[in-house]
Design a protein around this motif. Structure first.
Motif, PDB file in Angstrom:
ATOM      1  N   TYR A  12       0.889  -1.168   0.000  1.00 51.57           N
ATOM      2  CA  TYR A  12       0.000   0.000   0.000  1.00 51.57           C
ATOM      3  C   TYR A  12       0.919   1.207   0.000  1.00 51.57           C
ATOM      4  CZ  TYR A  12      -3.952  -2.913   1.342  1.00 51.57           C
ATOM      5  OH  TYR A  12      -4.939  -3.852   1.371  1.00 51.57           O
ATOM      6  N   VAL A  17       3.394  -4.895   2.268  1.00 46.61           N
ATOM      7  CA  VAL A  17       2.555  -5.648   3.198  1.00 46.61           C
ATOM      8  C   VAL A  17       2.799  -7.149   3.085  1.00 46.61           C
ATOM      9  CG1 VAL A  17       0.213  -6.070   3.937  1.00 46.61           C
ATOM     10  CG2 VAL A  17       0.825  -3.829   3.085  1.00 46.61           C
ATOM     11  N   PRO A  36       1.380 -11.962  13.438  1.00 41.35           N
ATOM     12  CA  PRO A  36       1.154 -10.793  14.287  1.00 41.35           C
ATOM     13  C   PRO A  36       0.226  -9.797  13.602  1.00 41.35           C
ATOM     14  CG  PRO A  36       3.366 -10.760  13.345  1.00 41.35           C
ATOM     15  CD  PRO A  36       2.787 -12.083  13.005  1.00 41.35           C
ATOM     16  N   SER A  37      -0.379  -8.938  14.376  1.00 41.98           N
ATOM     17  CA  SER A  37      -1.356  -8.040  13.769  1.00 41.98           C
ATOM     18  C   SER A  37      -0.641  -7.043  12.873  1.00 41.98           C
ATOM     19  CB  SER A  37      -2.215  -7.375  14.829  1.00 41.98           C
ATOM     20  OG  SER A  37      -1.527  -6.320  15.402  1.00 41.98           O
ATOM     21  N   GLY A  38      -1.290  -6.714  11.762  1.00 42.16           N
ATOM     22  CA  GLY A  38      -0.710  -5.805  10.791  1.00 42.16           C
ATOM     23  C   GLY A  38       0.219  -6.473   9.797  1.00 42.16           C
ATOM     24  N   CYS A  39       0.298  -7.819   9.805  1.00 44.50           N
ATOM     25  CA  CYS A  39       1.251  -8.477   8.900  1.00 44.50           C
ATOM     26  C   CYS A  39       0.634  -8.776   7.546  1.00 44.50           C
ATOM     27  CB  CYS A  39       1.786  -9.763   9.527  1.00 44.50           C
ATOM     28  SG  CYS A  39       0.605 -11.105   9.496  1.00 44.50           S
ATOM     29  N   GLY A  40      -0.634  -8.448   7.362  1.00 46.42           N
ATOM     30  CA  GLY A  40      -1.226  -8.601   6.041  1.00 46.42           C
ATOM     31  C   GLY A  40      -2.162  -9.790   5.895  1.00 46.42           C
ATOM     32  N   LYS A  41      -2.621 -10.359   6.991  1.00 52.10           N
ATOM     33  CA  LYS A  41      -3.518 -11.520   6.901  1.00 52.10           C
ATOM     34  C   LYS A  41      -4.835 -11.159   6.213  1.00 52.10           C
ATOM     35  CE  LYS A  41      -3.651 -12.047  11.425  1.00 52.10           C
ATOM     36  NZ  LYS A  41      -2.802 -10.934  11.905  1.00 52.10           N
ATOM     37  N   SER A  42      -5.427 -10.067   6.685  1.00 51.55           N
ATOM     38  CA  SER A  42      -6.710  -9.675   6.081  1.00 51.55           C
ATOM     39  C   SER A  42      -6.533  -9.328   4.615  1.00 51.55           C
ATOM     40  CB  SER A  42      -7.291  -8.478   6.817  1.00 51.55           C
ATOM     41  OG  SER A  42      -7.505  -8.795   8.163  1.00 51.55           O
ATOM     42  N   THR A  43      -5.423  -8.656   4.305  1.00 48.55           N
ATOM     43  CA  THR A  43      -5.151  -8.311   2.918  1.00 48.55           C
ATOM     44  C   THR A  43      -5.076  -9.566   2.062  1.00 48.55           C
ATOM     45  OG1 THR A  43      -3.849  -6.484   3.800  1.00 48.55           O
ATOM     46  CG2 THR A  43      -3.582  -6.981   1.468  1.00 48.55           C
ATOM     47  N   ARG A  46      -8.538 -10.947   1.546  1.00 46.81           N
ATOM     48  CA  ARG A  46      -9.322 -10.157   0.584  1.00 46.81           C
ATOM     49  C   ARG A  46      -8.877 -10.468  -0.844  1.00 46.81           C
ATOM     50  NH1 ARG A  46      -8.854  -5.895   4.356  1.00 46.81           N
ATOM     51  NH2 ARG A  46      -7.239  -4.860   3.134  1.00 46.81           N
ATOM     52  N   ARG A 206       5.287  -7.655   9.226  1.00 52.28           N
ATOM     53  CA  ARG A 206       5.254  -6.964   7.952  1.00 52.28           C
ATOM     54  C   ARG A 206       6.655  -6.698   7.426  1.00 52.28           C
ATOM     55  NH1 ARG A 206       2.365  -1.911   8.983  1.00 52.28           N
ATOM     56  NH2 ARG A 206       4.394  -0.926   8.904  1.00 52.28           N
TER      57      ARG A 206
HETATM   58  N1  LIG Z   1      -6.654  -0.171   2.299  1.00 46.02           N
HETATM   59  C1  LIG Z   1      -5.446   0.024   2.893  1.00 46.02           C
HETATM   60  N2  LIG Z   1      -4.713   1.112   2.600  1.00 46.02           N
HETATM   61  C2  LIG Z   1      -3.497   1.312   3.172  1.00 46.02           C
HETATM   62  N3  LIG Z   1      -2.937   0.482   4.043  1.00 46.02           N
HETATM   63  C3  LIG Z   1      -3.623  -0.622   4.388  1.00 46.02           C
HETATM   64  C4  LIG Z   1      -4.916  -0.913   3.839  1.00 46.02           C
HETATM   65  N4  LIG Z   1      -5.351  -2.082   4.363  1.00 46.02           N
HETATM   66  C5  LIG Z   1      -4.396  -2.493   5.209  1.00 46.02           C
HETATM   67  N5  LIG Z   1      -3.355  -1.631   5.219  1.00 46.02           N
HETATM   68  C6  LIG Z   1      -2.103  -1.801   5.981  1.00 46.02           C
HETATM   69  O1  LIG Z   1      -1.562  -3.016   5.600  1.00 46.02           O
HETATM   70  C7  LIG Z   1      -1.035  -3.708   6.719  1.00 46.02           C
HETATM   71  C8  LIG Z   1      -1.672  -5.084   6.814  1.00 46.02           C
HETATM   72  O2  LIG Z   1      -3.035  -4.948   7.127  1.00 46.02           O
HETATM   73  P1  LIG Z   1      -3.978  -6.199   7.391  1.00 46.02           P
HETATM   74  O3  LIG Z   1      -3.969  -7.061   6.198  1.00 46.02           O
HETATM   75  O4  LIG Z   1      -5.295  -5.668   7.819  1.00 46.02           O
HETATM   76  O5  LIG Z   1      -3.249  -6.903   8.613  1.00 46.02           O
HETATM   77  P2  LIG Z   1      -3.775  -8.038   9.599  1.00 46.02           P
HETATM   78  O6  LIG Z   1      -5.127  -8.461   9.157  1.00 46.02           O
HETATM   79  O7  LIG Z   1      -2.752  -9.103   9.512  1.00 46.02           O
HETATM   80  O8  LIG Z   1      -3.771  -7.422  10.972  1.00 46.02           O
HETATM   81  C9  LIG Z   1      -1.327  -2.847   7.922  1.00 46.02           C
HETATM   82  O9  LIG Z   1      -0.136  -2.158   8.251  1.00 46.02           O
HETATM   83  C10 LIG Z   1      -2.376  -1.891   7.465  1.00 46.02           C
HETATM   84  O10 LIG Z   1      -2.217  -0.654   8.096  1.00 46.02           O
END
Ligand SMILES: Nc1ncnc2c1ncn2[C@@H]1O[C@H](COP(=O)(O)OP(=O)(O)O)[C@@H](O)[C@H]1O
Ligand SMILES: [Mg+2]
Lengths: 255, 264
Positions: A12, A17, A36-43, A46, A206
């Motif tokens: 991003y 990420v 760990p949180s913020g490592c990109g799991k949700s990304t 998606r 990350r």
């Molecule tokens: N739409 C976005 N725009 C910019 N940065 C993003 C966006 N979505 C997530 N991030 C960043 O990407 C990193 C990974 O996010 P995320 O996938 O939500 O982590 P997790 O689910 O592992 O906690 C985080 O540092 C977050 O701040």
């Protein structure tokens, strides 16, 4: 239908990420992703569900989804994402309405999934009347209604208290045992991962890279709460994650 | 310990909106009784404020002569037609602004530019465009209702929970379904509270338009009374407007309670 990630990386803006993720999601198995949180799991999740495009690399679907599958890649969200103005039935019906199913067929599907998630009596209730655990069961019913080829679950139990979490985990295991489904299950809770996962993928902090993939062979139904073997696996995973988590935590403070 | 026992003092009250019936009515009644008492005792001079009972009598005459409906019906028609046009166009445009960034980039500055124009100043323009008859009054009321509705609607659309929209997309819902079943119901609370304001503005503009050129209508009636300094008739007209305002607000309240039952 299997899913395959080939050398997937994502950023991003300036924030990298994910880096070089290769992963296989075999049909009929639950793949847990921890990190760990913020490592990109949700990304990552998606991307698997087509809600986001990776900056590089490929996300492939191997084979065709079953013919009666209405939405092959189906999400279950951490915050349930129920429409507050629709009843439990209405929320499930929402995802069937665009498919032109005959009324009777639609009702049959709704009745079936509400029964499977033990919600039959609550069909007319509004989300605000339900507890967190029930809301998540509605979301699971809604996901089951479209007969997904792969369920993508993003920390589905994280918003719930620990007793409800145990109960819902048992429900998920019962659902899977009756009819195995394919799932990618993101969590930061290692206990959940060792209870539900056939394969546990540990991501580094990350930019998220795969640190290790742990395969668990004990059948889901036989994994008991407090099982010694699982405890050992969980200790091993915690060993992997601890340093990453500590470092990730320190990083967030420095931002 | 032998310290005396004391109840923990309660300090958690207030800051909660509760429904209390009849209080609003009581305030009205008290104010009216004060005015009646004041004008009867001479504490308030008849020139300053008409006696409420005289206003009521004037209102009765108005009703009996049939003039009430002769004034009320054209006014209500103008209000309903104008506000309906303005509000529906406003909601439609507001939703488009909320959904498409291109429309937003193009139109938000324009809306911001026309929002502060006192619409009544444009009545001559509307008379030239739409003629001296009803159409120019409809246009004025519609225009006045339109701008606040647009602003309220796109703000409401912006406030719709994005995770719900994501959810809709993740289940492969069509664009129409997402807008119709997720965005619009989600924006409804904001749209309705916007309508509260825009419909009040519509009543103000209705009177203004009628004062500038109408044979019948509450605005015309008030203007006639005012130019004769006939305070009883003036107040009878004003009371009609207030009642109209209370009715509009009550109707929206009923709609809110029905449509927004799902709110926590
Ligand atoms: N739409 C976005 N725009 C910019 N940065 C993003 C966006 N979505 C997530 N991030 C960043 O990407 C990193 C990974 O996010 P995320 O996938 O939500 O982590 P997790 O689910 O592992 O906690 C985080 O540092 C977050 O701040
Ligand atoms: Mg996350």
């Amino acid at each position: 239908m299997d899913l395959r990630l080939q050398n997937v990386s994502h950023s991003y803006g300036d924030t990298e990420v994910l880096r070089g993720i290769d992963l296989e999601v075999p049909s009929g198995q639950i793949v847990c992703i921890v990190g760990p949180s913020g490592c990109g799991k949700s990304t990552l999740l998606r991307m698997l569900g087509g809600l986001e495009r990776p900056a590089s690399g490929d996300i492939l679907q191997l084979g065709e989804p079953p013919a009666d599958c209405l939405n092959p890649l189906t999400f279950i969200f951490q915050d349930f994402a129920l429409l507050p103005w629709r009843s439990v039935r209405g929320n499930v019906e929402l995802v069937l309405e665009d498919h032109g199913l005959p009324r009777a067929k639609r009702d049959a599907i709704i009745d079936d999934v509400l029964a499977r998630t033990k919600l039959t009596e609550f069909g007319a209730a509004l989300p605000k009347q339900l507890s967190g655990g029930m809301k998540q069961r509605v979301a699971i019913a809604r996901a089951l209604a479209v007969n997904p080829a792969v369920m993508l679950m993003d920390e589905p139990l994280s918003a719930l208290d620990s007793q409800t979490r145990e109960l819902l985990m048992d429900d998920l295991i019962a659902l899977w045992t009756r009819q195995p489904f394919t799932a990618v299950y993101v969590t930061h809770n290692l206990a959940e991962a060792v209870r539900l996962g056939h394969k546990i993928v540990v991501l580094s902090r990350r930019p998220g890279q795969i640190r290790e993939v742990v395969e668990l062979t004990t059948p889901l139904a036989e994994r008991q709460y407090g099982d010694a073997g699982l405890e050992a696996q969980q200790q091993h995973l915690w060993g992997l994650m601890r340093d990453e988590a500590a470092a990730a935590d320190a990083e967030l403070i420095n931002v | 310990m032998s310290d005396p026992a004391q109840p923990v003092s309660f300090r958690g009250g207030g800051f909660v909106a509760q429904r209390r019936r009849g209080v609003g009515l009581a305030v009205f009644v008290v104010l009216l009784l004060l005015a009646e008492w004041g004008t009867r005792t001479g504490f308030i001079s008849q020139l300053t404020l008409p006696r409420p009972s005289d206003v009521l009598a004037t209102f009765g005459e108005l009703y009996q002569s049939g003039l009430l409906f002769k004034h009320l019906i054209p006014s209500l028609t103008r209000l309903i037609v104008g506000a309906a046009i303005g509000a529906s166009l406003g909601i439609a445009l507001g939703v488009f602004i909320g959904l498409f960034s291109l429309v937003r980039a193009g139109l938000v500055p324009l809306i911001a530019a026309i929002f502060p124009i006192p619409k009544i100043a444009l009545l001559p323009l509307f008379v030239i465009w739409f003629g001296i008859d009803e159409a120019s009054k409809y246009a004025l009321i519609a225009f006045g209702t339109f701008t606040p509705t647009v602003v309220a609607t796109y703000a409401a659309v912006d406030n719709v929970d994005r995770t719900l929209i994501r959810m809709g997309q993740s289940f492969g819902l069509s664009w129409r379904s997402i807008v119709g079943k997720i965005v619009l119901p989600g924006a409804m609370p904001g749209i309705l509270s916007g309508l509260r304001i825009s419909l009040t503005i519509a009543i103000i503009l209705l009177v203004a338009a009628e004062m500038l050129g109408a044979e019948y209508g509450i605005g015309a009636y008030i203007l006639q009374a005012g130019s004769l300094y006939d305070l009883e008739r003036l107040f009878a007209g004003v009371v009609i407007l207030s009642v109209l305002g209370v009715l509009v607000s009550g109707v929206i309240g009923i709609i809110e309670r029905r449509v927004l039952r799902w709110r926590v």
